[in-house]
Design an enzyme around this catalytic site. Structure first.
Site, PDB file in Angstrom:
ATOM      1  N   GLY A  54      -9.386 -40.905 -44.824  1.00 40.87           N
ATOM      2  CA  GLY A  54      -9.563 -42.320 -45.129  1.00 40.87           C
ATOM      3  C   GLY A  54     -10.813 -42.510 -45.966  1.00 40.87           C
ATOM      4  O   GLY A  54     -11.635 -41.591 -46.071  1.00 40.87           O
ATOM      5  N   CYS A  81     -10.025 -34.419 -42.884  1.00 40.05           N
ATOM      6  CA  CYS A  81     -10.976 -35.112 -43.764  1.00 40.05           C
ATOM      7  C   CYS A  81     -11.797 -36.146 -42.974  1.00 40.05           C
ATOM      8  O   CYS A  81     -12.613 -35.762 -42.156  1.00 40.05           O
ATOM      9  CB  CYS A  81     -10.230 -35.730 -44.953  1.00 40.05           C
ATOM     10  SG  CYS A  81     -11.333 -36.096 -46.305  1.00 40.05           S
ATOM     11  N   TYR A  82     -11.560 -37.448 -43.143  1.00 36.59           N
ATOM     12  CA  TYR A  82     -12.315 -38.423 -42.336  1.00 36.59           C
ATOM     13  C   TYR A  82     -12.101 -38.128 -40.844  1.00 36.59           C
ATOM     14  O   TYR A  82     -13.031 -38.231 -40.040  1.00 36.59           O
ATOM     15  CB  TYR A  82     -11.880 -39.855 -42.673  1.00 36.59           C
ATOM     16  CG  TYR A  82     -12.543 -40.895 -41.798  1.00 36.59           C
ATOM     17  CD1 TYR A  82     -13.870 -41.275 -42.019  1.00 36.59           C
ATOM     18  CD2 TYR A  82     -11.856 -41.487 -40.732  1.00 36.59           C
ATOM     19  CE1 TYR A  82     -14.499 -42.210 -41.196  1.00 36.59           C
ATOM     20  CE2 TYR A  82     -12.470 -42.428 -39.906  1.00 36.59           C
ATOM     21  CZ  TYR A  82     -13.785 -42.787 -40.145  1.00 36.59           C
ATOM     22  OH  TYR A  82     -14.397 -43.703 -39.329  1.00 36.59           O
ATOM     23  N   HIS A 168      -7.101 -31.195 -47.132  1.00 39.71           N
ATOM     24  CA  HIS A 168      -5.823 -31.861 -46.875  1.00 39.71           C
ATOM     25  C   HIS A 168      -4.661 -30.852 -46.852  1.00 39.71           C
ATOM     26  O   HIS A 168      -4.189 -30.443 -47.902  1.00 39.71           O
ATOM     27  CB  HIS A 168      -5.549 -32.906 -47.952  1.00 39.71           C
ATOM     28  CG  HIS A 168      -6.455 -34.090 -47.857  1.00 39.71           C
ATOM     29  ND1 HIS A 168      -6.172 -35.192 -47.079  1.00 39.71           N
ATOM     30  CD2 HIS A 168      -7.665 -34.323 -48.408  1.00 39.71           C
ATOM     31  CE1 HIS A 168      -7.150 -36.056 -47.167  1.00 39.71           C
ATOM     32  NE2 HIS A 168      -8.077 -35.567 -47.970  1.00 39.71           N
ATOM     33  N   GLU A 170      -1.671 -31.456 -46.110  1.00 40.72           N
ATOM     34  CA  GLU A 170      -0.401 -32.126 -46.414  1.00 40.72           C
ATOM     35  C   GLU A 170      -0.062 -32.160 -47.899  1.00 40.72           C
ATOM     36  O   GLU A 170       1.076 -32.422 -48.264  1.00 40.72           O
ATOM     37  CB  GLU A 170      -0.411 -33.558 -45.839  1.00 40.72           C
ATOM     38  CG  GLU A 170      -1.382 -34.540 -46.489  1.00 40.72           C
ATOM     39  CD  GLU A 170      -2.815 -34.463 -45.951  1.00 40.72           C
ATOM     40  OE1 GLU A 170      -3.195 -33.428 -45.377  1.00 40.72           O
ATOM     41  OE2 GLU A 170      -3.559 -35.445 -46.145  1.00 40.72           O
ATOM     42  N   SER A 220      24.759 -53.481 -52.085  1.00 45.96           N
ATOM     43  CA  SER A 220      24.478 -53.574 -53.518  1.00 45.96           C
ATOM     44  C   SER A 220      25.002 -52.359 -54.260  1.00 45.96           C
ATOM     45  O   SER A 220      25.014 -52.337 -55.475  1.00 45.96           O
ATOM     46  CB  SER A 220      22.970 -53.642 -53.704  1.00 45.96           C
ATOM     47  OG  SER A 220      22.385 -52.413 -53.266  1.00 45.96           O
ATOM     48  N   GLY A 221      25.414 -51.317 -53.493  1.00 45.79           N
ATOM     49  CA  GLY A 221      25.785 -50.064 -54.127  1.00 45.79           C
ATOM     50  C   GLY A 221      24.619 -49.085 -54.116  1.00 45.79           C
ATOM     51  O   GLY A 221      24.784 -47.903 -54.402  1.00 45.79           O
ATOM     52  N   VAL A 223      21.695 -46.731 -52.321  1.00 48.29           N
ATOM     53  CA  VAL A 223      21.883 -45.806 -51.204  1.00 48.29           C
ATOM     54  C   VAL A 223      21.506 -46.444 -49.860  1.00 48.29           C
ATOM     55  O   VAL A 223      22.195 -46.238 -48.857  1.00 48.29           O
ATOM     56  CB  VAL A 223      21.117 -44.472 -51.443  1.00 48.29           C
ATOM     57  CG1 VAL A 223      19.639 -44.674 -51.611  1.00 48.29           C
ATOM     58  CG2 VAL A 223      21.386 -43.478 -50.328  1.00 48.29           C
ATOM     59  N   ASP A 224      20.458 -47.254 -49.817  1.00 51.49           N
ATOM     60  CA  ASP A 224      19.991 -47.768 -48.527  1.00 51.49           C
ATOM     61  C   ASP A 224      21.008 -48.712 -47.879  1.00 51.49           C
ATOM     62  O   ASP A 224      21.368 -48.530 -46.713  1.00 51.49           O
ATOM     63  CB  ASP A 224      18.643 -48.489 -48.677  1.00 51.49           C
ATOM     64  CG  ASP A 224      17.600 -47.608 -49.338  1.00 51.49           C
ATOM     65  OD1 ASP A 224      17.791 -46.378 -49.340  1.00 51.49           O
ATOM     66  OD2 ASP A 224      16.609 -48.144 -49.855  1.00 51.49           O
ATOM     67  N   LYS A 365      13.046 -41.961 -47.581  1.00 48.53           N
ATOM     68  CA  LYS A 365      14.168 -41.983 -48.534  1.00 48.53           C
ATOM     69  C   LYS A 365      14.975 -40.678 -48.527  1.00 48.53           C
ATOM     70  O   LYS A 365      16.199 -40.700 -48.537  1.00 48.53           O
ATOM     71  CB  LYS A 365      13.616 -42.239 -49.940  1.00 48.53           C
ATOM     72  CG  LYS A 365      14.671 -42.523 -50.982  1.00 48.53           C
ATOM     73  CD  LYS A 365      15.068 -43.966 -50.923  1.00 48.53           C
ATOM     74  CE  LYS A 365      16.000 -44.364 -52.035  1.00 48.53           C
ATOM     75  NZ  LYS A 365      16.225 -45.821 -52.015  1.00 48.53           N
TER      76      LYS A 365
END
Ligand code: XMP
Length: 509
Positions: A54, A81-82, A168, A170, A220-221, A223-224, A365
């Site tokens: 952070g 980190c922080y 980090h 990640e 809407s077409g 993916v979600d 996603k």
């Protein structure tokens, strides 16, 4: 219950990435505000806790500090980190302001790495981004890794499973970063690898099948909304009603594809409302981009509400909200909260009195794409680029006219086609063609013609917050250009947008 790792968010731009990396190990990870209370944390019942990085400094007077329970729970804790500096501070070491270090450093592992750094070799490239560093580590901690500038870049407690790392793990720039997270999550926390999308589908369908009342889902077409609808359909069948509003501003062939998929492929209770004339009528004479957005939004609400009233009553409104949106709005409740009972959002009138059903609210996603694959959603849908709600209205500069709409639609299809042919479609974030009122001279046959200019835009991005224009091979651009001028009447010039975001945006309006 699914094992989970709870990540306390101190505001690093990489906090979501920590969760993503852990989920890649098939372990559920969630992001919660750093000031989560002891009771709330106990309710989450994690197998381990990660303190994110952070922007703050532990020596700031109003430095963000988590509840004591984080350290007193006896649970494994990893500070990044922080979070690393918080651990140093909390256990009585000293943190000092140092020269800002940003970028790659070489991390040397000391004394075998105490389990956390096991299996990564003697030294690795590690990504640093910090202003403070541990000057003196707490008593009963040992240094398990150092860099040239940071003599305590990784520390471990001798009294329990508490670790701090200055770098980090990640981010992709840290070599073997995923292995470090894996060591923590699997070996130290002993979390079970039971977060899989097939289990998610099974459990979510089970939970939704218990709800009462009918569900309305706007599709809407994209993916979600497609995945949300198919998942709910699996659970409650005919009690789900899907509506697709054709606003006349969609990509070529889209209304047909969506109707075919829902009706024929999935046998969903589905209705398409052709409202193109209403939308285009309202947009007539309007050139201002924000005014166009507002009209499309309001018209959608009107058509959707009319539909809900005439086909209802519905108890639920289904939405394809994803995890990053949930976190942003600050209402995360964890995996048990698929069914969320608060009143609806999104500008729909109160009188509809709908509760919100958000089956994807715990997913990222790429997890949604995996669910799509499991549910048998066609790849052309789940790999399709994002498309803005106001559709082609924002890709047409100036007034939306039938002529410009036709050009943007056909040219957009050509751009997509050629990218697919070149095997580049999935490598880019978005790709489209825009058109405005500017004209340029061309020669067609023997005649000079004053025709439209089409602008191709192809961008690469990770999250749409920033974007880079894509360096497409010249022969691909050439084929797009030739086809656009040959196949579309009245187009004489094709340009390629080479502005990145910022300062430009992805859409031209
Ligand atoms: P910009 O143009 O702001 O776009 O760089 C970032 C992302 O958002 C999409 N976008 C929209 N999506 N309604 C939407 O639903 C909108 O009004 C809108 N404007 C932009 C855009 O396609 C890109 O993915």
């Amino acid at each position: 219950m699914t094992d989970r790792i709870t990540v306390l968010d101190f505001g690093s731009q990489y906090s979501h990435l920590i969760c993503r990396r852990i989920r890649d190990l098939s372990v559920y990870a969630e992001l919660v505000p750093y000031d989560i209370t002891a009771e709330e944390l106990a309710r989450h019942d994690p197998k381990g806790i990660i303190l994110s990085g952070g922007p703050a400094s532990v020596s700031d007077r109003d430095a963000p500090i988590p509840a004591d329970a984080v350290f007193e729970s006896g649970l494994p804790v990893l500070g990044i980190c922080y979070g690393h500096q918080l651990i140093v501070h909390r256990y009585g070491g000293r943190v000092k302001r140092a020269n800002r270090e940003y970028g790659s450093s070489t991390l040397t592992v000391d004394g075998g790495g105490a389990g956390l750094l096991g299996g990564i070799g003697g030294s690795v490239r590690a990504w640093m981004s910090h202003g403070d560093e541990a000057e003196q580590i707490p008593r009963n901690f040992e240094v398990i890794g150092h860099t040239e500038n940071s003599k305590a870049a990784a520390i471990a407690s001798r009294d329990g499973p508490v670790y701090g790392i200055q770098f980090h793990p990640e981010v992709a720039h840290t070599e073997k970063g995923s292995r470090i997270l894996e060591n923590f999550v699997l070996n130290v926390c002993k979390a079970k690898q039971d977060w899989t999308m097939s289990k998610f589908v099974e459990e979510t369908v089970g939970r939704i099948s218990n709800i009462e009342g009918d569900v309305l889902c706007g599709v809407s077409g994209g993916v979600d909304s497609t995945v949300a609808a198919v998942l709910i359909h699996r659970a409650i069948g005919e009690r789900l009603k899907c509506v697709f509003v054709d606003n006349g501003l969609l990509r070529e062939g889209e209304p047909r594809e969506i109707t075919d998929m829902f009706r024929d492929n999935f046998g969903v209770n589905f209705e398409a409302v052709d409202a193109a004339q209403e939308f285009l009528g309202k947009l007539g004479g309007v050139a201002d981009p924000e005014a166009k957005r507002k009209i499309v939004g309001e018209e959608f609400v009107r058509v959707f509400s009319d539909f809900a009233r005439s086909r209802g009553p519905f108890r639920w409104l289904a939405q394809g909200t994803l995890y990053p949106d949930v976190i942003e709005s600050g209402v995360s409740k964890g995996p048990a909260s698929v069914i969320k009972s608060h009143h609806n959002v999104g500008g729909l009138p109160e009188w509809l009195d709908l509760e919100v059903l958000e089956p994807l609210r715990d997913l990222y996603k790429d997890e949604v794409r995996e669910v799509a694959r499991i549910l048998g959603v066609p790849k052309s849908i789940y790999m399709r680029h994002p498309f803005p709600g106001p559709g082609l209205a924002v890709r047409i500069m100036g007034e939306v006219t039938p002529e410009k709409l036709g050009i943007a639609r056909t040219a957009g299809r050509i751009v997509e086609d050629e990218l697919l042919q070149a095997g580049l479609y999935s490598d880019v974030w978005q790709a489209y063609a825009a058109v405005g009122d500017d004209r340029a001279v061309g020669v067609v046959g023997d005649e000079r013609m004053y025709g439209n200019i089409v602008m191709i835009r192809v961008v690469s991005s990770i999250d749409a917050m920033t974007a880079d224009w894509t360096r497409l091979p010249h022969d691909v651009l050439e084929r797009m250009s030739n086809r656009i001028t040959n196949e579309i009447d009245n187009v004489t010039w094709v340009s390629y947008a080479i502005s990145s975001k910022p300062p430009a945006t992805i859409e031209p309006q």
